[in-house]
Write an enzyme that holds these catalytic residues in place. Structure first.
Site, PDB file in Angstrom:
ATOM      1  N   GLY A 145       5.029  12.758  -4.628  1.00 17.19           N
ATOM      2  CA  GLY A 145       5.664  12.683  -3.307  1.00 17.19           C
ATOM      3  C   GLY A 145       4.927  11.733  -2.381  1.00 17.19           C
ATOM      4  N   THR A 147       4.924   7.466  -1.137  1.00 19.31           N
ATOM      5  CA  THR A 147       6.005   6.589  -0.679  1.00 19.31           C
ATOM      6  C   THR A 147       7.032   6.375  -1.789  1.00 19.31           C
ATOM      7  OG1 THR A 147       4.461   5.517   0.812  1.00 19.31           O
ATOM      8  CG2 THR A 147       6.456   4.307   0.306  1.00 19.31           C
ATOM      9  N   ILE A 186      -3.796  17.070  -4.764  1.00 19.30           N
ATOM     10  CA  ILE A 186      -4.094  15.687  -5.190  1.00 19.30           C
ATOM     11  C   ILE A 186      -3.884  14.719  -4.026  1.00 19.30           C
ATOM     12  CG2 ILE A 186      -3.313  13.805  -6.683  1.00 19.30           C
ATOM     13  CD1 ILE A 186      -2.993  15.783  -8.889  1.00 19.30           C
ATOM     14  N   ILE A 194      -2.007   8.231  -1.852  1.00 23.03           N
ATOM     15  CA  ILE A 194      -3.005   7.164  -1.782  1.00 23.03           C
ATOM     16  C   ILE A 194      -3.347   6.830  -0.318  1.00 23.03           C
ATOM     17  CG2 ILE A 194      -1.404   5.191  -1.913  1.00 23.03           C
ATOM     18  CD1 ILE A 194      -3.715   4.149  -4.002  1.00 23.03           C
ATOM     19  N   ALA A 246       2.258  -2.219   5.495  1.00 23.29           N
ATOM     20  CA  ALA A 246       2.963  -3.444   5.907  1.00 23.29           C
ATOM     21  C   ALA A 246       4.119  -3.679   4.951  1.00 23.29           C
ATOM     22  CB  ALA A 246       2.005  -4.632   5.877  1.00 23.29           C
ATOM     23  N   LYS A 262       6.954  -6.598  12.424  1.00 25.26           N
ATOM     24  CA  LYS A 262       6.211  -7.613  11.662  1.00 25.26           C
ATOM     25  C   LYS A 262       7.107  -8.837  11.464  1.00 25.26           C
ATOM     26  CE  LYS A 262       4.163  -8.534   7.188  1.00 25.26           C
ATOM     27  NZ  LYS A 262       3.916  -8.046   5.831  1.00 25.26           N
ATOM     28  N   ILE A 301       5.849  -1.777  -1.589  1.00 25.34           N
ATOM     29  CA  ILE A 301       6.908  -0.868  -1.132  1.00 25.34           C
ATOM     30  C   ILE A 301       8.274  -1.497  -1.443  1.00 25.34           C
ATOM     31  CG2 ILE A 301       7.924   0.307   0.880  1.00 25.34           C
ATOM     32  CD1 ILE A 301       5.019   0.532   1.976  1.00 25.34           C
TER      33      ILE A 301
HETATM   34  C1  LIG Z   1      -5.481  -0.984  -1.017  1.00 22.86           C
HETATM   35  C2  LIG Z   1      -3.995  -0.943  -1.027  1.00 22.86           C
HETATM   36  C3  LIG Z   1      -3.278  -1.441   0.041  1.00 22.86           C
HETATM   37  C4  LIG Z   1      -1.879  -1.422   0.015  1.00 22.86           C
HETATM   38  N1  LIG Z   1      -1.167  -1.983   1.031  1.00 22.86           N
HETATM   39  C5  LIG Z   1       0.179  -2.095   0.926  1.00 22.86           C
HETATM   40  C6  LIG Z   1       0.957  -2.717   1.928  1.00 22.86           C
HETATM   41  O1  LIG Z   1       0.459  -3.145   2.958  1.00 22.86           O
HETATM   42  N2  LIG Z   1       2.295  -2.818   1.740  1.00 22.86           N
HETATM   43  C7  LIG Z   1       2.896  -2.321   0.630  1.00 22.86           C
HETATM   44  O2  LIG Z   1       4.114  -2.481   0.479  1.00 22.86           O
HETATM   45  N3  LIG Z   1       2.198  -1.662  -0.294  1.00 22.86           N
HETATM   46  C8  LIG Z   1       0.868  -1.537  -0.188  1.00 22.86           C
HETATM   47  N4  LIG Z   1       0.163  -0.871  -1.135  1.00 22.86           N
HETATM   48  C9  LIG Z   1       0.872  -0.155  -2.182  1.00 22.86           C
HETATM   49  C10 LIG Z   1       1.379   1.178  -1.629  1.00 22.86           C
HETATM   50  O3  LIG Z   1       0.293   1.927  -1.116  1.00 22.86           O
HETATM   51  C11 LIG Z   1       2.059   1.977  -2.730  1.00 22.86           C
HETATM   52  O4  LIG Z   1       3.010   1.188  -3.379  1.00 22.86           O
HETATM   53  C12 LIG Z   1       2.759   3.174  -2.139  1.00 22.86           C
HETATM   54  O5  LIG Z   1       1.913   3.934  -1.333  1.00 22.86           O
HETATM   55  C13 LIG Z   1       3.317   4.059  -3.247  1.00 22.86           C
HETATM   56  O6  LIG Z   1       2.346   4.862  -3.811  1.00 22.86           O
HETATM   57  P1  LIG Z   1       2.833   5.957  -4.849  1.00 22.86           P
HETATM   58  O7  LIG Z   1       3.857   6.815  -4.203  1.00 22.86           O
HETATM   59  O8  LIG Z   1       3.205   5.265  -6.111  1.00 22.86           O
HETATM   60  O9  LIG Z   1       1.487   6.774  -5.137  1.00 22.86           O
HETATM   61  P2  LIG Z   1       0.730   7.940  -4.291  1.00 22.86           P
HETATM   62  O10 LIG Z   1       0.846   7.783  -2.829  1.00 22.86           O
HETATM   63  O11 LIG Z   1      -0.642   7.996  -4.886  1.00 22.86           O
HETATM   64  O12 LIG Z   1       1.507   9.273  -4.687  1.00 22.86           O
HETATM   65  C14 LIG Z   1       1.314   9.905  -5.923  1.00 22.86           C
HETATM   66  C15 LIG Z   1       1.931  11.290  -5.857  1.00 22.86           C
HETATM   67  O13 LIG Z   1       1.832  11.896  -7.149  1.00 22.86           O
HETATM   68  C16 LIG Z   1       1.374  13.211  -6.994  1.00 22.86           C
HETATM   69  N5  LIG Z   1       0.687  13.634  -8.211  1.00 22.86           N
HETATM   70  C17 LIG Z   1      -0.165  12.921  -8.978  1.00 22.86           C
HETATM   71  N6  LIG Z   1      -0.620  13.679 -10.001  1.00 22.86           N
HETATM   72  C18 LIG Z   1      -0.001  14.883  -9.881  1.00 22.86           C
HETATM   73  C19 LIG Z   1      -0.059  16.101 -10.618  1.00 22.86           C
HETATM   74  N7  LIG Z   1      -0.830  16.254 -11.697  1.00 22.86           N
HETATM   75  N8  LIG Z   1       0.696  17.132 -10.208  1.00 22.86           N
HETATM   76  C20 LIG Z   1       1.487  17.031  -9.124  1.00 22.86           C
HETATM   77  N9  LIG Z   1       1.576  15.914  -8.377  1.00 22.86           N
HETATM   78  C21 LIG Z   1       0.835  14.859  -8.757  1.00 22.86           C
HETATM   79  C22 LIG Z   1       0.465  13.174  -5.777  1.00 22.86           C
HETATM   80  O14 LIG Z   1       0.309  14.436  -5.209  1.00 22.86           O
HETATM   81  C23 LIG Z   1       1.260  12.233  -4.873  1.00 22.86           C
HETATM   82  O15 LIG Z   1       2.241  12.968  -4.178  1.00 22.86           O
HETATM   83  C24 LIG Z   1      -1.226  -0.856  -1.100  1.00 22.86           C
HETATM   84  C25 LIG Z   1      -1.952  -0.298  -2.145  1.00 22.86           C
HETATM   85  C26 LIG Z   1      -3.327  -0.331  -2.122  1.00 22.86           C
HETATM   86  C27 LIG Z   1      -4.098   0.271  -3.261  1.00 22.86           C
END
Ligand SMILES: Cc1cc2nc3c(=O)[nH]c(=O)nc-3n(C[C@H](O)[C@H](O)[C@H](O)COP(=O)(O)OP(=O)(O)OC[C@H]3O[C@@H](n4cnc5c(N)ncnc54)[C@H](O)[C@@H]3O)c2cc1C
Length: 498
Positions: A13, A15, A42, A45, A50, A78, A344
């Site tokens: 859950g 982005t 957990i 991130i 942006a 932006k 994103i």
């Molecule tokens: C340094 C950095 C800067 C960034 N800046 C930008 C930016 O400016 N613009 C942009 O577009 N993107 C940016 N990104 C990318 C952006 O942060 C991600 O694409 C976005 O946040 C999506 O993350 P996610 O949902 O894939 O992962 P996460 O936010 O990590 O979510 C993972 C989810 O999985 C769940 N989960 C994991 N394991 C388990 C488990 N065993 N049981 C239950 N639940 C579990 C967690 O609880 C969480 O809800 C950046 C990334 C980084 C690393």
């Protein structure tokens, strides 16, 4: 074909999870059940603040009103990214979401500008770009084609945790079922190898027909269970760490992201309504965590508001983003550093693609392979655009920039640079997210000089050319003159709240 798809389970859950849940529910909710499983233990991130202009299509598809969105996510506008110190220290350029000049049939505006430069025109390409003129004077007003000019493209900066919370509220309101819990075990069908269910630490079992892996860098289903494999691109993009820290907001809210190059990486600065988001992206082969933290903390420009948060990553992509009945979306599908704020967008684009190929009659191997082909091209083209920023540099202050300048780059990128250098021409690959004006701004900003321009630009007399350029500049400047400041715009849209 396998079995009918009636229930989609989203793992995670962040982005990625909540964008997937919101859009799929909105468009297919009448015929598909959606359950999202996430673990507060957990967490998310917590970065990713942006965006680029297509996010506005996402909001509009979801029926999200801009004022509410800006209020709830503490968003700002932006218009561009300002790149400091990338070609050499002390220099900067903008990559705006707009385009210089005006659209002209058969011959891009920049060819006329290239010709005028040979005749002594000192104006930069950006002097003809509305986004740049607004960004420079810190002004903003939404401009649609009804205003007599073409639309001004813009995106948002927002608070990542507020954004996820906003989307969660939205999704639950339209019927997405959320289950809190730590996933301990994933069960596969012994015959097909498809994922059948998740077992949570609480003992709850969540069944589904199609699983979207949004578990972030853990890649719980696509990698840990299905062992899909990863293409490592760190030989082109060696930055593998980031340290992030929020800081106090500045008195004036800039309508653009800063990307400031340092000796061993680069720093982002993202202006929000209530704070700045900051981070340093660096290569652990060239810089220690302590050096990176010091570099960041010494360049915040305002007081830090929290402890530094370290993130490790490996640039590249999952070999198949759709494997069996699992689709990886978000960080589980690959990682491209945030230099052009594309992650994103990649989430949004993956969900739209999944909806187009939605396997309601069961997973079809031809559709899966087409989905994977399109995803691969999309990732590779963004990767090439990011490499361009690093490769074309003239910095002499560190091994990092020396190594970047001397790497072997992908052939398609090498060709693109050569064609522009020799002829001044750009060509857009099908499905490239970045249009010619983006490539042009970064090529110019990084110091690539075009040796020629298109002969159509010679069809005008000197006076006609001069008048055309002057009129474009004048009309754009006078438009910007009437715009409110970015902060005034934000205050008005928030309903007068300071
Ligand atoms: C340094 C950095 C800067 C960034 N800046 C930008 C930016 O400016 N613009 C942009 O577009 N993107 C940016 N990104 C990318 C952006 O942060 C991600 O694409 C976005 O946040 C999506 O993350 P996610 O949902 O894939 O992962 P996460 O936010 O990590 O979510 C993972 C989810 O999985 C769940 N989960 C994991 N394991 C388990 C488990 N065993 N049981 C239950 N639940 C579990 C967690 O609880 C969480 O809800 C950046 C990334 C980084 C690393």
């Amino acid at each position: 074909m396998d079995k009918l798809i009636k229930k989609v389970v989203i793992v995670g859950g962040g982005t990625a999870g909540w964008i997937s849940a919101a859009l799929i529910k909105k468009l297919l909710g009448g015929v598909i059940d959606i359950e999202l499983v996430e673990s507060e233990e957990i967490g998310r991130i917590g970065v990713g603040e942006a965006t680029i202009p297509p996010i506005r299509y996402l909001n509009s598809a979801l029926g999200i009103e801009e004022a509410e969105f800006i209020r709830e996510t503490k968003a700002t506008i932006k218009l561009a990214i300002k790149f400091d110190n990338w070609r050499v220290q002390g220099e900067h350029y903008f990559h705006t979401f707009g385009a210089a000049g005006k659209s002209l049939a058969f011959c891009s505006f920049h060819h006329y500008w290239l010709r005028s430069r040979q005749q002594g025109n000192k104006a930069s390409l950006w002097d003809y770009d509305l986004n740049y003129l607004c960004a420079q004077s810190n002004k903003f007003a939404p401009l649609t084609s009804r205003s007599g000019e073409s639309e001004m493209l813009y995106a948002y900066h927002f608070d990542a945790s507020l954004y996820a919370a906003f989307l969660r509220k939205f999704s639950e309101k339209i019927g997405v079922l959320r289950t809190e819990g730590l996933i301990n075990k994933i069960n596969l069908n012994p015959d097909s190898g498809f994922v059948e269910s998740l077992e949570l630490a609480s003992g709850i079992i969540v069944h589904g027909d199609l699983f979207i892996d949004c578990s972030g860098l853990r890649a719980l289903l696509i990698q840990k269970v299905l062992n899909t494999g990863y293409d490592d691109w760190s030989h082109w993009l060696p930055c593998d760490r980031a340290v992030a820290v929020p800081s106090e907001r500045f008195a004036e809210t800039l309508p653009y992201t800063r990307a400031i190059a340092h000796k061993t990486g680069w720093q982002w600065r993202i202006p929000l309504q209530h704070r700045n988001g900051n981070g340093l992206v660096y290569s652990s082969n060239h810089c220690s965590d302590d050096e990176a933290t010091n570099l960041l903390l010494n360049n915040l420009g305002s007081a830090a508001l929290g402890e530094p948060n370290f993130i490790k990553f490996l640039t590249g992509r999952r070999r198949k983003q759709w494997n069996r009945n699992v689709i990886a979306i978000g960080l589980s599908s690959g990682f491209l550093e945030p230099l052009e704020s594309t992650s994103i967008h990649l989430i949004q684009s993956a969900v739209v693609r999944l909806i187009k190929f939605f396997p309601h009659q069961g997973v079809d191997s031809a559709a899966v392979s087409e989905y994977n082909r399109q995803s691969k091209i999309e990732y590779e083209q963004i990767r090439n655009f990011i490499i361009l920023h690093y490769y074309v540099n003239e910095r002499n202050d560190s091994q990092f920039w020396h190594d970047m300048r001397n790497m072997e780059i992908p052939e398609s990128l090498r060709k693109k640079i050569e064609i522009y250098r020799r002829t001044g021409s750009l060509f857009q690959e099908p499905d490239d997210l970045f249009v010619d004006s983006s490539w042009l701004q970064v090529m110019l900003g990084q110091g690539i000089e075009a040796q020629d321009y298109h002969p159509i630009a010679n069809q005008l007399t000197n006076k006609q050319l001069h008048d055309m350029l002057e009129n474009i500049q004048k009309s754009k400047r006078s438009l910007v003159g009437n715009f409110p400041s970015h902060d005034e715009f934000l205050t008005t849209i928030r309903g007068g709240l300071k």
